[in-house]
Design a protein around this motif. Structure first.
Motif, PDB file in Angstrom:
ATOM      1  N   VAL A 115       0.848  -1.191   0.000  1.00 42.00           N
ATOM      2  CA  VAL A 115       0.000   0.000   0.000  1.00 42.00           C
ATOM      3  C   VAL A 115       0.886   1.245   0.000  1.00 42.00           C
ATOM      4  CG1 VAL A 115      -1.645   1.346   1.367  1.00 42.00           C
ATOM      5  CG2 VAL A 115      -1.953  -1.123   1.094  1.00 42.00           C
ATOM      6  N   PRO A 116       0.663   2.192  -0.907  1.00 40.78           N
ATOM      7  CA  PRO A 116       1.505   3.393  -0.954  1.00 40.78           C
ATOM      8  C   PRO A 116       1.324   4.274   0.270  1.00 40.78           C
ATOM      9  CG  PRO A 116      -0.331   3.576  -2.507  1.00 40.78           C
ATOM     10  CD  PRO A 116      -0.354   2.178  -1.978  1.00 40.78           C
ATOM     11  N   THR A 117       2.422   4.621   0.914  1.00 39.61           N
ATOM     12  CA  THR A 117       2.399   5.450   2.109  1.00 39.61           C
ATOM     13  C   THR A 117       3.753   6.120   2.255  1.00 39.61           C
ATOM     14  OG1 THR A 117       1.868   5.460   4.482  1.00 39.61           O
ATOM     15  CG2 THR A 117       3.132   3.590   3.654  1.00 39.61           C
ATOM     16  N   GLY A 267      -7.248   7.917   5.830  1.00 37.28           N
ATOM     17  CA  GLY A 267      -6.842   9.304   5.663  1.00 37.28           C
ATOM     18  C   GLY A 267      -5.817   9.358   4.537  1.00 37.28           C
ATOM     19  N   MET A 268      -6.184   9.972   3.421  1.00 36.90           N
ATOM     20  CA  MET A 268      -5.374   9.941   2.205  1.00 36.90           C
ATOM     21  C   MET A 268      -4.792  11.317   1.901  1.00 36.90           C
ATOM     22  SD  MET A 268      -5.866   6.766   1.308  1.00 36.90           S
ATOM     23  CE  MET A 268      -4.900   6.929  -0.206  1.00 36.90           C
ATOM     24  N   ILE A 269      -3.683  11.303   1.154  1.00 37.06           N
ATOM     25  CA  ILE A 269      -3.150  12.533   0.591  1.00 37.06           C
ATOM     26  C   ILE A 269      -2.923  12.296  -0.894  1.00 37.06           C
ATOM     27  CG2 ILE A 269      -0.761  11.943   1.228  1.00 37.06           C
ATOM     28  CD1 ILE A 269      -0.379  15.033   1.688  1.00 37.06           C
ATOM     29  N   LEU A 270      -3.378  13.240  -1.704  1.00 35.40           N
ATOM     30  CA  LEU A 270      -3.286  13.116  -3.158  1.00 35.40           C
ATOM     31  C   LEU A 270      -2.011  13.799  -3.611  1.00 35.40           C
ATOM     32  CD1 LEU A 270      -7.020  13.976  -3.995  1.00 35.40           C
ATOM     33  CD2 LEU A 270      -6.020  11.759  -3.382  1.00 35.40           C
ATOM     34  N   VAL A 277      -1.533   6.717   1.683  1.00 36.75           N
ATOM     35  CA  VAL A 277      -2.207   6.652   2.980  1.00 36.75           C
ATOM     36  C   VAL A 277      -1.407   7.417   4.024  1.00 36.75           C
ATOM     37  CG1 VAL A 277      -2.996   5.142   4.832  1.00 36.75           C
ATOM     38  CG2 VAL A 277      -3.276   4.435   2.441  1.00 36.75           C
ATOM     39  N   LEU A 278      -2.081   8.320   4.735  1.00 33.46           N
ATOM     40  CA  LEU A 278      -1.491   8.986   5.892  1.00 33.46           C
ATOM     41  C   LEU A 278      -1.737   8.190   7.169  1.00 33.46           C
ATOM     42  CD1 LEU A 278      -2.496  12.691   5.172  1.00 33.46           C
ATOM     43  CD2 LEU A 278      -0.207  11.703   4.988  1.00 33.46           C
TER      44      LEU A 278
END
Length: 414
Positions: A115-117, A267-270, A277-278
């Protein structure tokens, strides 16, 4: 169905309001509840840490479903206790709730599933974290590993601020372990999804405003307002977030024998490199719930029960057209030492077709409704456009009166 709801804030009022509108709703008990939840059932003062007594109460009241609002009871294992007693519960077990209660565990799950984080490093002591920060020569986002009531994250701008943040967070109970995380840049968005252990059904994406002051300045709070849906989160982008960032986590938790049943909040950041994912939460956001739940149609209580029993069907709920804007009205002194006991006027005269008012920090005193917490009311305007929803929310916010009232006037204003 008879429902036992745990919690006392604006989120729980929104849940009570939505549950009571379902066709199979019969009875609601809320522990401890507030004047808002009391409109739909009975508030019960009861110790949350006495699970045998709580289960006895649930059996006496013939409760069909437990719904847990806040994070601490989930982390403490309230769902485990009810499941062992044979009572279905909407909310994850303590093991599955670690996706929120331990940021290092969440990072482990994300690493295992790709998962991208953000890049992050976990430390068992403040000294080790400080040594790493000095050697790196750059600023970091400092996070306490455990639950900290929304106060466990500090975004540092310099190495010195990083060191100060490490020293500060290491003194709180949640800070026995610390994370140093790279800072990501982009627009933030919250994606909440109902989950039955296997399947996810995403709710309309929302955007929270955490800072106390307009222009996103001042200290972090529990949330000063929310808009939903977020137009820049297209259906394709929402699918990407669910399929790349949320479903793999659900699959991994199931594979480990700890299926996640409840509400998974990402909680996501684009970023320029795509959504990342934050953080994950294991329950509805507050005030996200007050904004998103009015945008749902269908049998909400039925959907919660289906999640609890592993039988969620995608056609149980529908998203209604339109927008919602929630503006949080705060007491004098919030977020430091909020003043209590100020009389509240003007709530009764509002049109519920256009505006919903959710109680967060209120009580009924000798002279009527009064302030009893920092975030007092969540005022949610509904409309066919974001502008209309926003105008209705602010018109109602101005109509409500109590001494020391303050709120942001730029929620939803790009």
């Amino acid at each position: 169905m008879n429902v036992l709801l745990i919690g006392s804030g604006g989120r729980e009022h929104a849940l009570a309001w939505k549950i009571a509108r379902s066709p199979n709703f019969t009875k609601l008990l809320t522990i401890p509840g507030n004047p808002g939840t009391g409109r739909y059932g009975r508030n019960v003062p009861f110790p949350l840490n006495d699970y045998p007594a709580l289960i006895d109460l649930a059996r006496q009241e013939q409760i069909d479903l437990l719904v847990v609002g806040p994070d601490n009871p989930l982390a403490d294992g309230i769902v485990d206790a009810f499941q062992a007693a044979g009572i279905p519960a909407f909310g994850p077990t303590a093991a599955a709730a670690r996706i929120e209660s331990s940021k290092s565990f969440a990072k482990e799950i994300m690493a295992a599933t790709g998962v991208p984080t953000a890049e992050s490093h976990v430390f068992a002591s403040a000294a080790a974290a400080a040594d790493f920060a000095r050697a790196s020569g750059k600023a970091w986002v400092v996070k306490a590993d455990g639950l900290a009531l929304g106060k466990g994250v500090i975004v540092a701008e310099t190495v010195e601020e990083t060191l100060d943040a490490i020293a500060k967070l290491s003194t709180i109970p949640a800070g026995h372990h610390l994370l140093l995380e790279e800072r990501l840049y982009g627009r933030e968005v919250s994606v909440q999804a109902l989950c039955d252990g296997e399947r996810l059904w995403p709710l309309p994406p929302a955007r929270d405003h955490k800072r106390l002051e307009e222009g996103d300045r001042g200290p972090n709070t529990g949330g000063m307002g929310v808009i939903a849906p977020v137009d820049e989160v297209t259906p394709a982008l929402l699918d990407e977030i669910v399929n790349r960032c949320m479903q793999p986590v659900v699959n991994e938790l199931a594979a480990r024998g700890t299926p996640f049943r409840g509400l998974l909040y990402a909680g996501m950041i684009l970023t320029a490199d795509g959504p990342k994912v934050l953080e994950f939460n294991a329950r509805f956001g507050d005030p996200e719930a007050q904004t998103v739940l009015p945008l749902l149609e269908g049998d909400f209580l039925g959907a919660l029960y289906a999640c609890a029993t592993g039988q969620l069907k995608p056609d149980t709920l529908r998203r209604r057209k339109g927008y919602a804007v929630c503006v949080v009205l705060c007491a004098a002194g919030y977020p430091g030492r909020p003043r209590k006991g100020d009389l509240i006027r003007g709530v009764e005269a509002l049109d519920e077709d256009q505006v919903l008012v959710f109680h967060a920090g209120t009580a009924v005193g000798p002279n009527g409704l009064c302030t009893a917490g920092g975030r007092v009311l969540g005022v949610t305007g509904l409309g066919s456009s974001l502008r209309q929803a926003r105008e209705r929310a602010y018109a109602a916010a101005d109509q409500i009166r109590f001494e020391g009232k303050h709120f942001r006037r730029d929620i939803g204003q790009e």
